[in-house]
Design a protein around this motif. Structure first.
Motif, PDB file in Angstrom:
ATOM      1  N   VAL A   1      25.710  47.356  36.388  1.00  0.00           N
ATOM      2  CA  VAL A   1      26.889  46.666  36.066  1.00  0.00           C
ATOM      3  C   VAL A   1      26.686  45.118  35.896  1.00  0.00           C
ATOM      4  O   VAL A   1      26.138  44.653  37.151  1.00  0.00           O
ATOM      5  CB  VAL A   1      28.133  46.793  37.107  1.00  0.00           C
ATOM      6  CG1 VAL A   1      29.309  46.320  36.554  1.00  0.00           C
ATOM      7  CG2 VAL A   1      28.300  48.700  36.977  1.00  0.00           C
ATOM      8  N   ARG A   2      26.737  44.668  34.968  1.00  0.00           N
ATOM      9  CA  ARG A   2      26.889  43.156  34.894  1.00  0.00           C
ATOM     10  C   ARG A   2      28.056  42.659  35.420  1.00  0.00           C
ATOM     11  O   ARG A   2      29.093  42.683  34.756  1.00  0.00           O
ATOM     12  CB  ARG A   2      26.653  42.614  33.335  1.00  0.00           C
ATOM     13  CG  ARG A   2      25.455  43.410  32.820  1.00  0.00           C
ATOM     14  CD  ARG A   2      25.233  42.994  31.253  1.00  0.00           C
ATOM     15  NE  ARG A   2      24.937  41.820  30.957  1.00  0.00           N
ATOM     16  CZ  ARG A   2      25.868  41.099  30.082  1.00  0.00           C
ATOM     17  NH1 ARG A   2      26.720  41.829  29.321  1.00  0.00           N
ATOM     18  NH2 ARG A   2      25.761  39.691  29.970  1.00  0.00           N
ATOM     19  N   ALA A   3      28.018  41.611  36.368  1.00  0.00           N
ATOM     20  CA  ALA A   3      29.007  41.147  37.101  1.00  0.00           C
ATOM     21  C   ALA A   3      28.935  39.549  37.389  1.00  0.00           C
ATOM     22  O   ALA A   3      27.835  39.155  37.299  1.00  0.00           O
ATOM     23  CB  ALA A   3      29.047  41.844  38.600  1.00  0.00           C
ATOM     24  N   LEU A   4      30.225  39.197  37.303  1.00  0.00           N
ATOM     25  CA  LEU A   4      30.165  37.661  37.791  1.00  0.00           C
ATOM     26  C   LEU A   4      31.170  37.499  38.890  1.00  0.00           C
ATOM     27  O   LEU A   4      32.136  37.819  39.142  1.00  0.00           O
ATOM     28  CB  LEU A   4      30.875  36.807  36.561  1.00  0.00           C
ATOM     29  CG  LEU A   4      31.398  35.275  36.760  1.00  0.00           C
ATOM     30  CD1 LEU A   4      30.142  34.783  36.743  1.00  0.00           C
ATOM     31  CD2 LEU A   4      32.229  35.071  35.355  1.00  0.00           C
ATOM     32  N   TYR A   5      30.636  36.465  39.947  1.00  0.00           N
ATOM     33  CA  TYR A   5      31.274  36.189  41.191  1.00  0.00           C
ATOM     34  C   TYR A   5      32.042  34.819  40.995  1.00  0.00           C
ATOM     35  O   TYR A   5      31.431  33.865  40.870  1.00  0.00           O
ATOM     36  CB  TYR A   5      30.514  36.303  42.537  1.00  0.00           C
ATOM     37  CG  TYR A   5      31.161  35.864  43.493  1.00  0.00           C
ATOM     38  CD1 TYR A   5      31.785  37.060  44.399  1.00  0.00           C
ATOM     39  CD2 TYR A   5      31.197  34.533  44.099  1.00  0.00           C
ATOM     40  CE1 TYR A   5      32.416  36.848  45.767  1.00  0.00           C
ATOM     41  CE2 TYR A   5      31.876  34.419  45.247  1.00  0.00           C
ATOM     42  CZ  TYR A   5      32.435  35.551  46.248  1.00  0.00           C
ATOM     43  OH  TYR A   5      33.378  35.267  47.324  1.00  0.00           O
ATOM     44  N   VAL A   6      33.356  34.844  41.091  1.00  0.00           N
ATOM     45  CA  VAL A   6      33.904  33.474  40.903  1.00  0.00           C
ATOM     46  C   VAL A   6      34.320  33.081  41.998  1.00  0.00           C
ATOM     47  O   VAL A   6      35.025  33.515  42.937  1.00  0.00           O
ATOM     48  CB  VAL A   6      35.251  33.728  39.959  1.00  0.00           C
ATOM     49  CG1 VAL A   6      35.999  32.287  39.869  1.00  0.00           C
ATOM     50  CG2 VAL A   6      35.046  34.577  38.676  1.00  0.00           C
ATOM     51  N   ASP A   7      33.268  31.924  42.545  1.00  0.00           N
ATOM     52  CA  ASP A   7      33.545  31.272  43.832  1.00  0.00           C
ATOM     53  C   ASP A   7      34.618  30.380  44.002  1.00  0.00           C
ATOM     54  O   ASP A   7      34.602  29.279  43.526  1.00  0.00           O
ATOM     55  CB  ASP A   7      32.328  30.715  44.045  1.00  0.00           C
ATOM     56  CG  ASP A   7      32.064  30.280  45.527  1.00  0.00           C
ATOM     57  OD1 ASP A   7      33.025  30.171  46.172  1.00  0.00           O
ATOM     58  OD2 ASP A   7      30.858  30.111  46.103  1.00  0.00           O
ATOM     59  N   PHE A  31      37.268  35.748  32.725  1.00  0.00           N
ATOM     60  CA  PHE A  31      38.124  37.013  32.295  1.00  0.00           C
ATOM     61  C   PHE A  31      37.661  37.196  30.843  1.00  0.00           C
ATOM     62  O   PHE A  31      37.622  38.352  30.404  1.00  0.00           O
ATOM     63  CB  PHE A  31      39.649  37.080  32.435  1.00  0.00           C
ATOM     64  CG  PHE A  31      40.066  37.085  33.717  1.00  0.00           C
ATOM     65  CD1 PHE A  31      39.349  37.685  34.649  1.00  0.00           C
ATOM     66  CD2 PHE A  31      41.380  36.483  34.157  1.00  0.00           C
ATOM     67  CE1 PHE A  31      39.995  37.640  36.037  1.00  0.00           C
ATOM     68  CE2 PHE A  31      41.915  36.598  35.535  1.00  0.00           C
ATOM     69  CZ  PHE A  31      41.206  37.234  36.421  1.00  0.00           C
ATOM     70  N   ASP A  32      37.390  36.327  30.144  1.00  0.00           N
ATOM     71  CA  ASP A  32      36.969  36.266  28.829  1.00  0.00           C
ATOM     72  C   ASP A  32      35.453  36.455  28.715  1.00  0.00           C
ATOM     73  O   ASP A  32      35.217  36.704  27.538  1.00  0.00           O
ATOM     74  CB  ASP A  32      37.427  34.841  27.975  1.00  0.00           C
ATOM     75  CG  ASP A  32      38.808  35.045  27.767  1.00  0.00           C
ATOM     76  OD1 ASP A  32      39.389  35.836  27.975  1.00  0.00           O
ATOM     77  OD2 ASP A  32      39.351  33.781  27.490  1.00  0.00           O
ATOM     78  N   SER A  33      34.756  36.546  29.622  1.00  0.00           N
ATOM     79  CA  SER A  33      33.413  36.893  29.263  1.00  0.00           C
ATOM     80  C   SER A  33      32.946  38.266  29.112  1.00  0.00           C
ATOM     81  O   SER A  33      33.868  39.237  29.207  1.00  0.00           O
ATOM     82  CB  SER A  33      32.619  36.576  30.666  1.00  0.00           C
ATOM     83  OG  SER A  33      33.026  37.459  31.538  1.00  0.00           O
ATOM     84  N   ASP A  34      31.934  38.356  28.417  1.00  0.00           N
ATOM     85  CA  ASP A  34      31.539  39.765  28.255  1.00  0.00           C
ATOM     86  C   ASP A  34      30.967  40.620  29.392  1.00  0.00           C
ATOM     87  O   ASP A  34      30.206  41.635  29.135  1.00  0.00           O
ATOM     88  CB  ASP A  34      30.386  39.762  26.885  1.00  0.00           C
ATOM     89  CG  ASP A  34      29.187  39.061  27.395  1.00  0.00           C
ATOM     90  OD1 ASP A  34      28.966  38.518  28.411  1.00  0.00           O
ATOM     91  OD2 ASP A  34      28.306  38.894  26.614  1.00  0.00           O
TER      92      ASP A  34
END
Length: 376
Positions: A1-7, A31-34
């Protein structure tokens, strides 16, 4: 899973003071990221935001203790919502007890805000396969959660799960459902709704005849201190062309609400809606009005049925309050159909159950064998 952590910690330390007090841009970018997953991190202070949108399939994970808070003084638009999804599929919210908070008392001030019932905390329009779990939705200017139709075609929300959420102190409803298929509301708390009518825990209320309630289930929920009814089914905009209603409320508990279940239909040129509202294995206590209120619902319209339910301590300030309040507001209306009662227990004065009256206190014809199982 490609994930993004918003710090949030890095964001809070941003050198731009204006940006540090408004997190809208950084969260909306995430939220708009792929990326398939976005994790919203916890900081020592809330995330302050303007309206946000989920526009694509996404898993959003909130770390425990996260607060997403509407920026005070913003949300001027009558339809400004904290978090909105339109025609989106495959979205999961993992709340972990995070809070989405608005400012209902501010929006109620006519000097500061234009009147509106639609400043919701979380709004879904025509969405499918959405799970909302473990969120607290607090003090919205409308509903804690709103399930509406999408554009074009007014598609209902489909395959929706709302689980282990708390809707607290929202101004219009804990949850409003306009049109839904395969809806499960489970293990939720709906409480302290007050401000503008109808002020229910959950309100199923379509806007058009083509809106529908198909396989809608409310299970293991708690209702507390709502200024309206625990559950309302308001079908005044439904008719004979509407898909038959199918709503089941089961194993729920309520106390301190105005009443338990309110059902409204309309008898018009389009004919009457059909279907069922089944309430089973529920306990309702300490209500301020008649536990069951039906308006217009004629015979052969909506089958309202209670199975294995207990009503305890209703209308404590009015010894004459009936168990069922039936209302036929127009002279041409047929006498409303009585609800079916199977193993229903009313604790208190059994005489309450013997009068079926309209809102003006006038007796309506009493259906024989109405008493069911009355205990004192």
């Amino acid at each position: 899973v490609r994930a993004l952590y918003v710090d949030a910690l890095e964001f809070a330390a941003a050198p731009d003071a204006a940006a540090a007090t408004n997190a809208t841009a950084v969260l909306q970018t995430a939220f708009d990221s792929d990326l398939e997953e976005v994790v919203v991190g916890k900081a020592g202070s809330p995330w302050i935001v303007d309206p946000l949108f989920i526009r694509r399939s996404k898993k959003v994970v909130f770390e425990p203790g996260v607060e997403l808070v509407a920026r005070r003084g913003a949300f001027r638009g009558k339809g400004d919502r904290l978090l909105t999804l339109v025609n989106v599929t495959n979205v999961t919210f993992v709340g972990n007890g995070a809070t989405l908070r608005m400012w209902a008392e501010d929006y109620a001030d006519p000097k500061a805000y234009e009147k509106s019932e639609h400043r919701h905390a979380l709004a879904l329009y025509g969405c499918a396969n959405v799970k909302v779990e473990g969120l607290n939705l607090v003090a919205s200017g409308g509903d804690g959660i709103y399930l509406g139709t999408g554009k074009p075609g007014d598609a209902p929300c489909r395959d929706i799960v709302i689980r282990s959420c708390v809707c607290d102190a929202n101004r219009r409803q804990g949850i409003s459902v306009i049109s839904a298929e395969n809806l499960l509301i489970e293990d939720c708390v709906l409480k302290n709704t007050h401000g503008t009518a109808p002020k229910d825990g959950i309100d199923f209320e379509p806007n058009k005849p083509f809106n529908r309630f198909v396989n809608c289930r409310v299970r293991n929920c708690t209702f507390e201190n709502n200024a309206g009814y625990s559950v309302e089914v308001a079908l005044q905009h439904s008719d004979a062309t509407t898909v038959p209603c199918d709503i089941v409320v089961e194993n729920c508990r309520a106390t301190g609400d105005l009443g338990a279940v309110k059902l409204r239909t309309r008898v018009g040129a389009g004919g009457k809606p059909t279907g069922r509202v089944l309430v089973r294995d529920c306990t309702f206590g300490r209500m301020g009005l008649a536990p069951v209120w039906t308006i217009q619902n004629p015979p052969d319209a909506i089958d309202l049925r209670f199975e294995h339910c207990t009503f305890d301590g209703f209308a404590p300030d009015d010894a004459q309050m009936p168990f069922v309040l039936q209302e036929a507001p127009f002279a041409a209306d047929p006498v409303p159909a009585k609800p079916e009662l199977v193993d229903v227990r009313v604790k208190g004065d059994g005489g309450h159950s013997e009068r079926i009256v309209d809102r003006f206190g006038d007796d309506l014809p009493v259906v024989p064998d109405f008493r069911a199982d009355i205990t004192s």
